[in-house]
Design an enzyme around this catalytic site. Sequence first.
Site, PDB file in Angstrom:
ATOM      1  CG  ASP A  63      -2.063   0.970   1.090  1.00  0.00           C
ATOM      2  OD1 ASP A  63      -2.411   1.340  -0.051  1.00  0.00           O
ATOM      3  OD2 ASP A  63      -2.608   1.390   2.129  1.00  0.00           O
ATOM      4  CD1 TRP A  74       7.209   6.886  -2.690  1.00  0.00           C
ATOM      5  CD2 TRP A  74       6.902   7.130  -4.896  1.00  0.00           C
ATOM      6  NE1 TRP A  74       8.452   6.999  -3.287  1.00  0.00           N
ATOM      7  CE2 TRP A  74       8.288   7.149  -4.630  1.00  0.00           C
ATOM      8  CE3 TRP A  74       6.459   7.260  -6.209  1.00  0.00           C
ATOM      9  CZ2 TRP A  74       9.238   7.299  -5.639  1.00  0.00           C
ATOM     10  CZ3 TRP A  74       7.407   7.425  -7.222  1.00  0.00           C
ATOM     11  CH2 TRP A  74       8.775   7.446  -6.935  1.00  0.00           C
ATOM     12  CG  HIS A 118      -0.400   2.416  -9.252  1.00  0.00           C
ATOM     13  ND1 HIS A 118      -0.629   1.858  -8.017  1.00  0.00           N
ATOM     14  CD2 HIS A 118      -1.466   3.234  -9.489  1.00  0.00           C
ATOM     15  CE1 HIS A 118      -1.783   2.302  -7.529  1.00  0.00           C
ATOM     16  NE2 HIS A 118      -2.303   3.141  -8.398  1.00  0.00           N
ATOM     17  CB  THR A 136     -13.393  -7.657  -4.580  1.00  0.00           C
ATOM     18  OG1 THR A 136     -13.225  -7.642  -3.158  1.00  0.00           O
ATOM     19  CG2 THR A 136     -13.141  -9.064  -5.065  1.00  0.00           C
ATOM     20  CD1 TRP A 146     -13.445  -5.141  -8.880  1.00  0.00           C
ATOM     21  CD2 TRP A 146     -12.796  -4.231 -10.820  1.00  0.00           C
ATOM     22  NE1 TRP A 146     -12.825  -6.123  -9.618  1.00  0.00           N
ATOM     23  CE2 TRP A 146     -12.422  -5.597 -10.814  1.00  0.00           C
ATOM     24  CE3 TRP A 146     -12.474  -3.468 -11.944  1.00  0.00           C
ATOM     25  CZ2 TRP A 146     -11.758  -6.207 -11.880  1.00  0.00           C
ATOM     26  CZ3 TRP A 146     -11.815  -4.075 -13.008  1.00  0.00           C
ATOM     27  CH2 TRP A 146     -11.465  -5.419 -12.978  1.00  0.00           C
ATOM     28  CG  LEU A 195       9.173 -17.283  -4.818  1.00  0.00           C
ATOM     29  CD1 LEU A 195       8.828 -17.258  -3.331  1.00  0.00           C
ATOM     30  CD2 LEU A 195       9.912 -15.979  -5.179  1.00  0.00           C
TER      31      LEU A 195
HETATM   32  C1  IPE Z   1      -5.339  -2.745  -0.278  1.00  0.00           C
HETATM   33  O1  IPE Z   1      -5.010  -1.414  -0.428  1.00  0.00           O
HETATM   34  C2  IPE Z   1      -5.358  -3.427  -1.615  1.00  0.00           C
HETATM   35  C3  IPE Z   1      -4.071  -3.585  -2.267  1.00  0.00           C
HETATM   36  C4  IPE Z   1      -2.903  -3.247  -1.794  1.00  0.00           C
HETATM   37  C5  IPE Z   1      -4.138  -4.214  -3.557  1.00  0.00           C
HETATM   38  P1  IPE Z   1      -6.138  -0.297  -0.532  1.00  0.00           P
HETATM   39  O2  IPE Z   1      -5.444   1.011  -0.623  1.00  0.00           O
HETATM   40  O3  IPE Z   1      -7.089  -0.613  -1.603  1.00  0.00           O
HETATM   41  O4  IPE Z   1      -6.863  -0.445   0.855  1.00  0.00           O
HETATM   42  P2  IPE Z   1      -7.901   0.521   1.585  1.00  0.00           P
HETATM   43  O5  IPE Z   1      -9.042   0.716   0.663  1.00  0.00           O
HETATM   44  O6  IPE Z   1      -7.188   1.817   1.854  1.00  0.00           O
HETATM   45  O7  IPE Z   1      -8.253  -0.184   2.838  1.00  0.00           O
HETATM   46  C1  IPE Z   2      -1.685   0.148  -3.307  1.00  0.00           C
HETATM   47  O1  IPE Z   2      -1.425   1.492  -3.356  1.00  0.00           O
HETATM   48  C2  IPE Z   2      -1.814  -0.453  -4.659  1.00  0.00           C
HETATM   49  C3  IPE Z   2      -3.195  -0.811  -5.021  1.00  0.00           C
HETATM   50  C4  IPE Z   2      -4.226  -0.754  -4.250  1.00  0.00           C
HETATM   51  C5  IPE Z   2      -3.375  -1.321  -6.348  1.00  0.00           C
HETATM   52  P1  IPE Z   2      -2.599   2.563  -3.354  1.00  0.00           P
HETATM   53  O2  IPE Z   2      -2.945   2.871  -4.748  1.00  0.00           O
HETATM   54  O3  IPE Z   2      -3.715   2.139  -2.487  1.00  0.00           O
HETATM   55  O4  IPE Z   2      -1.842   3.801  -2.715  1.00  0.00           O
HETATM   56  P2  IPE Z   2      -2.454   4.838  -1.676  1.00  0.00           P
HETATM   57  O5  IPE Z   2      -2.864   4.063  -0.468  1.00  0.00           O
HETATM   58  O6  IPE Z   2      -3.601   5.492  -2.352  1.00  0.00           O
HETATM   59  O7  IPE Z   2      -1.328   5.758  -1.402  1.00  0.00           O
HETATM   60 MG    MG Z   3      -4.104   2.426  -0.484  1.00  0.00          MG
END
Ligand code: IPE
Ligand code: IPE
Ligand code: MG
Length: 224
Positions: free
Chosen positions: A12, A17, A29, A58, A61, A122
């Site tokens: 996350d 970033w 990303h 999920t 989306w 792995l």
């Molecule tokens: C969790 O991160 C999902 C992934 C890292 C793929 P999110 O950024 O989507 O989580 P929430 O919504 O802040 O809890």
């Molecule tokens: C996690 O990073 C990656 C995905 C959920 C795909 P985020 O995109 O949630 O990054 P923040 O939490 O918004 O910084």
């Molecule tokens: Mg996030």
Amino acid sequence: MNPLNHVAIIMDGNGRWGLKHKSSRNEGHKAGLKTVEKIIKEFVKQKIKHLTLYVFSTENWSRPKQEINYLLSLLENFLTSKINDLDKQNIKLNIIGKKNFSKKLNKLLNFSEKKTSKNSILQINLALNYGSKTEIINAFKKISKNKDRINEDNLAKYLQTKNTPDPEILIRTGNTQRLSNFLLWQLAYTEIFFEKKLWPDFSEKDYLRIIKKFKKIKRNFGNI
Ligand code: IPE
Ligand code: IPE
Ligand code: MG
């Protein structure tokens, strides 16, 4: 010293970033993918057998379409350019979650799994369109369809992580302390490390610090 076979990671902080450094969530990303590559190398080096990466939930989306499309195109490019490499390194890819993406991406995911299915150094579980509640409900449906007994072993057998031991370690980067519908059953006794750093800033050094700390933890499992 605690044995270590499986590490799960909620990667996350990419969006924050990207906004901070490049005024673009998508750039975050892209930077996050570099960390994924570094961490995979470290796992091979440390001979850890299982790694589960939360790539897309999920719930994700609900994000803007252009961000979702960017994320999925990153995944597509990554697999297209790296699958031979991963295969050569004897790494097995396994998708958990539901493959309901574009025809092209679904095909690529199936191909990547099949190509690497015999590999053994792995196993990387990519959690894609994954939600733990759905996974658990589907497992119960399968138990009931097969008229199996409801017990812990049978439930675990029908989860998508059936070939993977429960994680000993969960790492969540990004300075947020929640599970976000990730591996709710499998994390019952996992040691959880919430990291302040955003995923693109997370390094091998941070990972090794966590492992070192984990090895010294007294894991009680209800005992004393
Ligand atoms: C969790 O991160 C999902 C992934 C890292 C793929 P999110 O950024 O989507 O989580 P929430 O919504 O802040 O809890
Ligand atoms: C996690 O990073 C990656 C995905 C959920 C795909 P985020 O995109 O949630 O990054 P923040 O939490 O918004 O910084
Ligand atoms: Mg996030």
